[in-house]
Design an enzyme around this catalytic site. Structure first.
Site, PDB file in Angstrom:
ATOM      1  N   TYR A   1      -9.023 -11.977  -6.358  1.00  0.00           N
ATOM      2  CA  TYR A   1      -8.165 -11.993  -7.543  1.00  0.00           C
ATOM      3  C   TYR A   1      -8.389 -13.231  -8.402  1.00  0.00           C
ATOM      4  O   TYR A   1      -8.041 -13.222  -9.584  1.00  0.00           O
ATOM      5  CB  TYR A   1      -6.696 -11.864  -7.132  1.00  0.00           C
ATOM      6  CG  TYR A   1      -6.436 -10.540  -6.462  1.00  0.00           C
ATOM      7  CD1 TYR A   1      -6.463  -9.355  -7.186  1.00  0.00           C
ATOM      8  CD2 TYR A   1      -6.220 -10.456  -5.089  1.00  0.00           C
ATOM      9  CE1 TYR A   1      -6.269  -8.133  -6.573  1.00  0.00           C
ATOM     10  CE2 TYR A   1      -6.017  -9.234  -4.469  1.00  0.00           C
ATOM     11  CZ  TYR A   1      -6.048  -8.082  -5.213  1.00  0.00           C
ATOM     12  OH  TYR A   1      -5.864  -6.863  -4.605  1.00  0.00           O
TER      13      TYR A   1
ATOM     14  N   HIS B   1      -2.966  -9.536   3.834  1.00  0.00           N
ATOM     15  CA  HIS B   1      -4.377  -9.753   4.133  1.00  0.00           C
ATOM     16  C   HIS B   1      -4.516 -10.676   5.338  1.00  0.00           C
ATOM     17  O   HIS B   1      -3.898 -11.739   5.384  1.00  0.00           O
ATOM     18  CB  HIS B   1      -5.089 -10.394   2.936  1.00  0.00           C
ATOM     19  CG  HIS B   1      -5.296  -9.454   1.785  1.00  0.00           C
ATOM     20  ND1 HIS B   1      -5.551  -9.884   0.498  1.00  0.00           N
ATOM     21  CD2 HIS B   1      -5.301  -8.100   1.728  1.00  0.00           C
ATOM     22  CE1 HIS B   1      -5.699  -8.848  -0.292  1.00  0.00           C
ATOM     23  NE2 HIS B   1      -5.547  -7.752   0.432  1.00  0.00           N
TER      24      HIS B   1
ATOM     25  N   ARG C   1       0.857  -1.174   0.000  1.00  0.00           N
ATOM     26  CA  ARG C   1       0.000   0.000   0.000  1.00  0.00           C
ATOM     27  C   ARG C   1       0.896   1.227   0.000  1.00  0.00           C
ATOM     28  O   ARG C   1       2.024   1.189   0.505  1.00  0.00           O
ATOM     29  CB  ARG C   1      -0.902   0.015   1.229  1.00  0.00           C
ATOM     30  CG  ARG C   1      -1.777  -1.226   1.391  1.00  0.00           C
ATOM     31  CD  ARG C   1      -2.525  -1.187   2.712  1.00  0.00           C
ATOM     32  NE  ARG C   1      -3.367  -2.371   2.888  1.00  0.00           N
ATOM     33  CZ  ARG C   1      -2.968  -3.495   3.491  1.00  0.00           C
ATOM     34  NH1 ARG C   1      -1.735  -3.577   3.980  1.00  0.00           N
ATOM     35  NH2 ARG C   1      -3.789  -4.521   3.614  1.00  0.00           N
TER      36      ARG C   1
ATOM     37  N   HIS D   1      -3.150   1.800  -5.709  1.00  0.00           N
ATOM     38  CA  HIS D   1      -3.886   0.553  -5.508  1.00  0.00           C
ATOM     39  C   HIS D   1      -4.050  -0.228  -6.808  1.00  0.00           C
ATOM     40  O   HIS D   1      -4.187  -1.460  -6.776  1.00  0.00           O
ATOM     41  CB  HIS D   1      -5.249   0.839  -4.871  1.00  0.00           C
ATOM     42  CG  HIS D   1      -5.389   0.207  -3.517  1.00  0.00           C
ATOM     43  ND1 HIS D   1      -4.539   0.483  -2.463  1.00  0.00           N
ATOM     44  CD2 HIS D   1      -6.249  -0.730  -3.051  1.00  0.00           C
ATOM     45  CE1 HIS D   1      -4.886  -0.237  -1.418  1.00  0.00           C
ATOM     46  NE2 HIS D   1      -5.915  -0.983  -1.739  1.00  0.00           N
TER      47      HIS D   1
ATOM     48  N   ARG E   1      -1.083  -2.282  -6.912  1.00  0.00           N
ATOM     49  CA  ARG E   1      -1.206  -3.360  -5.913  1.00  0.00           C
ATOM     50  C   ARG E   1      -2.083  -4.487  -6.456  1.00  0.00           C
ATOM     51  O   ARG E   1      -1.738  -5.665  -6.354  1.00  0.00           O
ATOM     52  CB  ARG E   1      -1.794  -2.795  -4.629  1.00  0.00           C
ATOM     53  CG  ARG E   1      -2.046  -3.802  -3.515  1.00  0.00           C
ATOM     54  CD  ARG E   1      -2.453  -3.054  -2.244  1.00  0.00           C
ATOM     55  NE  ARG E   1      -3.068  -3.898  -1.240  1.00  0.00           N
ATOM     56  CZ  ARG E   1      -2.401  -4.608  -0.334  1.00  0.00           C
ATOM     57  NH1 ARG E   1      -1.077  -4.602  -0.334  1.00  0.00           N
ATOM     58  NH2 ARG E   1      -3.041  -5.327   0.578  1.00  0.00           N
TER      59      ARG E   1
ATOM     60  N   LYS F   1      -1.657  -2.804   8.076  1.00  0.00           N
ATOM     61  CA  LYS F   1      -2.798  -2.460   8.912  1.00  0.00           C
ATOM     62  C   LYS F   1      -2.723  -3.192  10.245  1.00  0.00           C
ATOM     63  O   LYS F   1      -2.282  -4.338  10.308  1.00  0.00           O
ATOM     64  CB  LYS F   1      -4.110  -2.819   8.193  1.00  0.00           C
ATOM     65  CG  LYS F   1      -4.399  -1.944   6.975  1.00  0.00           C
ATOM     66  CD  LYS F   1      -5.742  -2.282   6.361  1.00  0.00           C
ATOM     67  CE  LYS F   1      -6.079  -1.362   5.195  1.00  0.00           C
ATOM     68  NZ  LYS F   1      -7.385  -1.693   4.590  1.00  0.00           N
TER      69      LYS F   1
END
Length: 273
Positions: A254, A245, A146, A219, A222, A170
């Protein structure tokens, strides 16, 4: 009732490391929820029933809220009621068997491998600003980070002699990502030749120079990183780890992108498509 919402948000911020943006979203969801309950004459959390919650979600839906927004509202309410019960504020959890609205399938924007190559090759490296841009774009596409993670990198995070870097994602979750020799080369040139005293510049200009009439955002790179890995046979769990993730289900989007591209190829090239 409002004081319990604030206590919940404080708990999520301190104990669960909720980000400022997520806190703001949850605060908005729960404030609206409390307002609906007040209009329905509910004055105590112990008096809330499943019907009250369903009524609130129906009103949000009728007001035109997107399914993603509805899903977040349900999640906020579930977590809040769970917290109320766990802390002894209520004796029951009316959200326990609440159904989650179905998500709209929105596939992420991606570029083809050829388009990304054209973008990267269009960025000159003869001046400090362009070298900076090239290094950033190579890292974004080469690692799937990110942009916030990229901007948060320190020199100590670059373990290029071992072929990887470490970034903090995150929830302050650190992860290790392999870095290609190409990306490493541009980053090292940037550090040695152009790191000090540079300002910003929009990368959209590079897309135009490459003759690509598509929106370029960090993004998009990404998403392209993940999609191209999958197209070339990478394991989904490995991609999950590189993207940071927490849930494999997030990465599985994806696979839908890949199937969508297969359909495009079929329609264009099969004689009976």
């Amino acid at each position: 009732m409002r004081s319990h919402i604030e206590s919940f948000l404080q708990y999520m911020t301190v104990e669960k490391r909720m980000s400022a943006n997520t806190r703001q979203a949850y605060a908005s969801d729960l404030t609206q929820y409390a307002s609906t309950l007040n209009q329905l004459g509910v004055k105590d959390w112990n008096d809330v029933t499943r019907s009250h919650i369903v009524k609130h979600i129906e009103e949000l839906s009728q007001a035109g809220r997107a399914s993603s927004s509805l899903r977040r509202a349900v999640s906020s309410i579930r977590m809040f009621h769970h917290h109320l019960k766990m802390t002894g504020v209520t004796t029951t959890d009316p959200s326990l068997y609440l159904e989650t609205p179905k998500a709209e399938k929105q596939l992420p924007d991606t570029w083809s491998q050829a388009e990304v190559e054209r973008l990267l090759d269009s960025v000159p490296t003869s001046d400090p600003l362009s070298l900076r841009d090239r290094a950033m774009l190579e890292l974004l596409y080469g690692t799937g980070m990110r942009v916030s993670e990229l901007l948060g990198l320190d020199l100590d995070d670059l373990q290029f002699e071992l072929g990887y870097l470490q970034c903090e994602g995150k929830g302050e979750r650190a992860r290790i990502i392999p870095v290609s020799s190409v990306a490493q080369g541009f980053v090292e040139r940037y550090i040695q030749q152009a790191r000090n005293g540079l300002g910003g510049r929009e990368t959209e200009a590079h897309a135009k120079l490459a003759g690509i009439d598509k929106e370029i955002t960090p993004h998009v790179l990404r998403h392209s990183f993940a999609t191209h890995l999958l197209e070339n046979g990478a394991d989904l769990r490995a991609i999950q780890q590189m993207l940071g993730h927490a849930d494999l289900a997030t990465t599985q989007v994806y696979t839908h992108v890949n199937k969508s591209r297969l359909h495009d190829v079929y329609r264009k090239h099969h004689p009976r498509a």
